[in-house]
Design an enzyme around this catalytic site. Structure first.
Site, mmCIF file in Angstrom:
data_model
loop_
_atom_site.group_PDB
_atom_site.id
_atom_site.type_symbol
_atom_site.label_atom_id
_atom_site.label_comp_id
_atom_site.label_asym_id
_atom_site.label_seq_id
_atom_site.Cartn_x
_atom_site.Cartn_y
_atom_site.Cartn_z
ATOM 1 N N ARG A 82 11.417 1.283 11.504
ATOM 2 C CA ARG A 82 11.294 1.633 12.919
ATOM 3 C C ARG A 82 12.626 1.357 13.615
ATOM 4 O O ARG A 82 13.309 0.395 13.288
ATOM 5 C CB ARG A 82 10.196 0.794 13.582
ATOM 6 C CG ARG A 82 8.799 1.321 13.357
ATOM 7 C CD ARG A 82 7.740 0.554 14.135
ATOM 8 N NE ARG A 82 7.628 -0.832 13.709
ATOM 9 C CZ ARG A 82 8.076 -1.876 14.402
ATOM 10 N NH1 ARG A 82 8.674 -1.706 15.563
ATOM 11 N NH2 ARG A 82 7.935 -3.099 13.956
ATOM 12 N N TYR A 222 10.627 8.677 8.804
ATOM 13 C CA TYR A 222 10.087 7.456 8.218
ATOM 14 C C TYR A 222 8.902 6.871 8.984
ATOM 15 O O TYR A 222 8.993 6.630 10.186
ATOM 16 C CB TYR A 222 11.194 6.388 8.149
ATOM 17 C CG TYR A 222 10.820 5.279 7.200
ATOM 18 C CD1 TYR A 222 11.100 5.392 5.842
ATOM 19 C CD2 TYR A 222 10.135 4.153 7.626
ATOM 20 C CE1 TYR A 222 10.722 4.409 4.953
ATOM 21 C CE2 TYR A 222 9.752 3.168 6.743
ATOM 22 C CZ TYR A 222 10.052 3.301 5.412
ATOM 23 O OH TYR A 222 9.678 2.336 4.521
ATOM 24 N N GLY A 224 6.506 4.669 10.868
ATOM 25 C CA GLY A 224 6.083 4.554 12.263
ATOM 26 C C GLY A 224 6.857 5.437 13.219
ATOM 27 O O GLY A 224 6.411 5.698 14.332
ATOM 28 N N CYS A 275 3.746 -12.585 8.672
ATOM 29 C CA CYS A 275 2.918 -13.774 8.910
ATOM 30 C C CYS A 275 1.558 -13.697 8.221
ATOM 31 O O CYS A 275 0.671 -14.495 8.503
ATOM 32 C CB CYS A 275 2.733 -14.003 10.410
ATOM 33 S SG CYS A 275 4.243 -14.485 11.246
ATOM 34 N N LYS A 277 -0.788 -10.941 7.890
ATOM 35 C CA LYS A 277 -1.925 -10.233 8.500
ATOM 36 C C LYS A 277 -2.771 -9.514 7.446
ATOM 37 O O LYS A 277 -3.989 -9.659 7.411
ATOM 38 C CB LYS A 277 -1.406 -9.244 9.555
ATOM 39 C CG LYS A 277 -2.489 -8.610 10.381
ATOM 40 C CD LYS A 277 -2.059 -8.281 11.795
ATOM 41 C CE LYS A 277 -0.827 -7.436 11.885
ATOM 42 N NZ LYS A 277 -0.995 -6.012 11.757
ATOM 43 N N ASN A 389 11.527 -3.135 3.354
ATOM 44 C CA ASN A 389 10.514 -2.496 4.199
ATOM 45 C C ASN A 389 9.839 -1.317 3.481
ATOM 46 O O ASN A 389 9.327 -0.408 4.109
ATOM 47 C CB ASN A 389 11.136 -2.019 5.526
ATOM 48 C CG ASN A 389 10.078 -1.647 6.559
ATOM 49 O OD1 ASN A 389 9.050 -2.308 6.682
ATOM 50 N ND2 ASN A 389 10.314 -0.578 7.295
ATOM 51 N N ARG A 391 6.983 0.759 1.474
ATOM 52 C CA ARG A 391 5.594 0.874 1.936
ATOM 53 C C ARG A 391 4.665 1.498 0.905
ATOM 54 O O ARG A 391 5.076 2.306 0.087
ATOM 55 C CB ARG A 391 5.555 1.770 3.189
ATOM 56 C CG ARG A 391 6.339 1.231 4.372
ATOM 57 C CD ARG A 391 5.569 0.165 5.100
ATOM 58 N NE ARG A 391 6.330 -0.482 6.148
ATOM 59 C CZ ARG A 391 5.777 -1.165 7.149
ATOM 60 N NH1 ARG A 391 4.460 -1.279 7.228
ATOM 61 N NH2 ARG A 391 6.527 -1.753 8.049
ATOM 62 N N ARG A 422 4.575 -18.046 12.864
ATOM 63 C CA ARG A 422 5.173 -18.721 11.708
ATOM 64 C C ARG A 422 6.067 -19.831 12.261
ATOM 65 O O ARG A 422 7.186 -19.578 12.691
ATOM 66 C CB ARG A 422 5.990 -17.707 10.892
ATOM 67 C CG ARG A 422 6.733 -18.305 9.709
ATOM 68 C CD ARG A 422 7.641 -17.268 9.059
ATOM 69 N NE ARG A 422 6.924 -16.356 8.187
ATOM 70 C CZ ARG A 422 6.732 -16.564 6.883
ATOM 71 N NH1 ARG A 422 7.208 -17.652 6.309
ATOM 72 N NH2 ARG A 422 6.085 -15.684 6.156
#
Length: 611
Positions: A82, A222, A224, A275, A277, A389, A391, A422
């Site tokens: 992003r 790419y 997002g 963190c 998710k 990054n 995916r 964090r």
């Protein structure tokens, strides 16, 4: 239709929706594509498009025995994430964008974008993708139409959203409002010009016009930046819709926790990136008799139900997860879903037998790989094999532990909302908020220490309110006011309880104070027992933390003293934290809600009495 005589497909458009036809015609005149294709969302179409992408070199077909019907894509090295610095909220009034967003006057931005989009699809196909966020049969379905010149975007959107003919038919039949989402790679082709595997443009713009509910994205293929149903619509534009319509669009997972007595509870949780998710959404509990199922790992839309309860749905149809760190050891449930195939991987490494690999996927690193840039790679190489990054894009229906309630348009009633960052020190393992507004205070000051993966200084605190910093579509102070206002619209007895968690606290000797991963179910169990009025807690200036004996440590090599250390509230650390929160709140200026200023003042008073 003038110049559109060469676009016969527009005349055969499969809709009579006047607004949609007018927009498609306007975009076609501006961007000048060679042809228009209305996306029907069928398997046949997906097979044809992915086949064309393989021929073009954009996709690599994976070994079907390892990953059925799956592909790998490799982006231009300048198009890997992003682009927050080129992401704009162009509200009519600059004040409405607030200090967390980039802003430009809408008329000025539109002029700039029209110049960029002029002729940008020459030599390419313009795809029209009708989609719905969430359920087609919801009471108030949220429609969108993405126009793109990227077949990779079409293939990925088929995984991430409900798209195609059925959606278009409902938009047409109900003459529905839709969010127009325009995307171009910004890479027109002259007659006879050879294409490249990953077309993009160094000049990238991701722009939102909140009042007109529209999105323009230029130059990036790419994630997002290009899958406009995701962050652009489901968070930035939806957060503005939610403010205006009295609901919430949030960067949260949703999970279902069932006790040994077969009583189920639903929680949503917001965590900044890196963190845990997705790991929490797909948790394998280590305590006997407790079960976790998932409803979503990234985006939650919350509405107040008929009885004043807060109900949550996941508007997405797929997982678009960061690959590195997702592995058989840390997140077997995600890996099982990925292993079923029907996925598109981007910027991962390729194994010699036609599979994919990334850092953290397996304990053993393969002896040889082809890295994400196409180079031969061995464990001695000085760069990671997969981009940090990189995916995976995988249908959510492939998750074995997907809760059946995911398919319910009404969503689920939330018992708890978790905020988590964090932090090595200061913030306890888990703290229960004193009230709804106190919980909003916790969320508004959510913070993480920057990791090596983030640019800039390691260990610096980054405040990330509700983990929404890059995604709030309007002024951040107004956003917090909206969160507070929910309590006035809901039944106070039915509001979720709010908890702040920190899985990353360290002990004095630098070890993690808590084992994390599946053992985090023990913290969720305590939260549920608090909601039920069954678990003991100690009141501290910041909220309620577990008493040493209140966390279930069965099977763990931990003592109650360990727990007490993990939830300790240190006066010196909090004096520094309060000063840091003051600095953060100063950035809001006069848009900071008075109620949160009062929360901070009350916390200072309580802390002054704390030894």
């Amino acid at each position: 239709m003038g110049d559109l005589a060469r676009l016969p497909l527009l005349e055969k458009a499969p809709t009579t929706h006047a607004g949609l036809l007018a927009w498609v015609e306007e975009v076609a005149e501006l961007t000048q594509p060679d042809r228009i294709h209305w996306v029907d969302g069928t398997e046949e179409e997906y097979t044809r498009l992915t086949g064309e992408l393989v021929e073009a070199g954009t996709l690599t077909r994976l070994n079907p025995e390892l990953f059925p019907n799956s592909f790998a894509a490799f982006s231009d090295p300048a198009d890997v994430a992003r682009v927050e610095e080129q992401t704009f909220i162009c509200s009519e009034n600059q004040r409405d964008a607030g200090f967390t967003n980039n802003w430009m006057a809408p008329a000025e931005m539109k002029q700039k974008l029209r110049g960029l989009f002029a002729g940008s699809m020459r030599g390419r196909t313009m795809y029209v993708i009708p989609f719905v966020m969430g359920h087609l049969d919801a009471e108030d379905p949220k429609f969108g139409v993405e126009i793109t010149d990227s077949a990779y975007v079409v293939a990925s959107m088929r995984i991430m959203a409900n798209i195609g003919t059925e959606v278009l038919d409902k938009i047409t039949a109900t003459n529905a409002f839709f969010v127009p989402a325009l995307h171009s790679l910004g890479a027109p082709l002259a007659p006879g010009q050879a294409d490249v595997a990953w077309p993009c443009n160094p000049d990238k713009w991701i722009v939102h016009f909140p009042e007109e509910r529209s999105i323009w994205s230029f130059g990036s293929g790419y994630g997002g930046n290009a899958l406009l149903g995701k962050k652009c619509y489901a968070l930035r534009i939806a957060s503005v819709m939610a403010r205006d319509e009295g609901w919430l669009a949030e960067h949260m997972l949703i999970l279902k926790l069932t006790s040994p007595e077969k009583k189920s509870y639903y929680m949503s949780a917001a965590f900044p990136s890196a963190c845990g998710k997705t790991n929490l959404a797909l948790l394998d509990p280590t305590i006997e008799g407790w079960e976790v199922e998932t409803l979503g790992d990234d985006i939650t839309w919350m509405r107040i139900g008929k009885e004043g309860e807060l109900r949550a749905t996941n508007p997405e149809a797929g997982l678009f997860g960061v690959a590195p760190g997702t592995g058989w050891g840390t997140n077997p449930n995600a890996m099982r879903a990925i292993a079923k195939g029907h996925s598109i991987f981007t910027n991962v490494a390729l194994t010699d037998d036609g599979g994919v690999w990334w850092e953290g996927m397996t304990e053993e690193t393969p002896a040889h790989l082809t890295d994400w840039q196409g180079n031969s790679w061995t464990p001695d190489s000085d760069k990671p094999a997969a981009h940090p990054n990189s995916r995976f894009c995988t249908p959510i229906s492939q998750i074995d532990m997907l809760a059946e309630e995911y398919y319910s348009p009404e969503g689920v009633e939330l018992s708890a909302i978790l905020f988590g960052g964090r932090r090595k020190t200061t913030v306890p393992l888990v703290t229960q908020a004193r009230s709804w507004t106190n919980g909003i205070f916790m969320g508004s000051t959510l913070s993480s220490e920057t990791t090596a993966a983030a640019a800039g200084q390691v260990g610096v605190l980054r405040r990330d309110p509700m983990a929404m910093l890059p995604f709030i579509g309007y002024d951040a102070g107004d956003y917090l006011k909206h969160w507070i206002s929910v309590s006035g619209k809901a039944n106070p007895e039915r509001l979720p309880h709010i908890f702040l968690v920190n899985w990353f606290r360290r002990t004095a000797d630098g070890d993690f104070a808590w084992p994390g991963f599946g053992d985090n179910a023990r913290v969720l169990k305590w939260a549920i027992e608090r909601i039920e009025g069954k678990a003991d807690a100690i009141e501290t200036p910041i909220g309620f933390v577990p008493a040493g004996h209140a966390l279930d440590l069965t099977g763990l090599d931990l003592t109650h003293a360990h727990v007490e250390d993990a939830v300790r509230v240190d006066r010196e650390e909090w004096d520094a934290e309060l000063a840091s929160i003051e600095e953060w709140y100063a950035k809001f200026g006069d848009s900071l809600p008075e109620a949160l200023r009062a929360e901070l003042d009350a916390l200072k008073e309580r802390m002054a009495d704390h030894s």
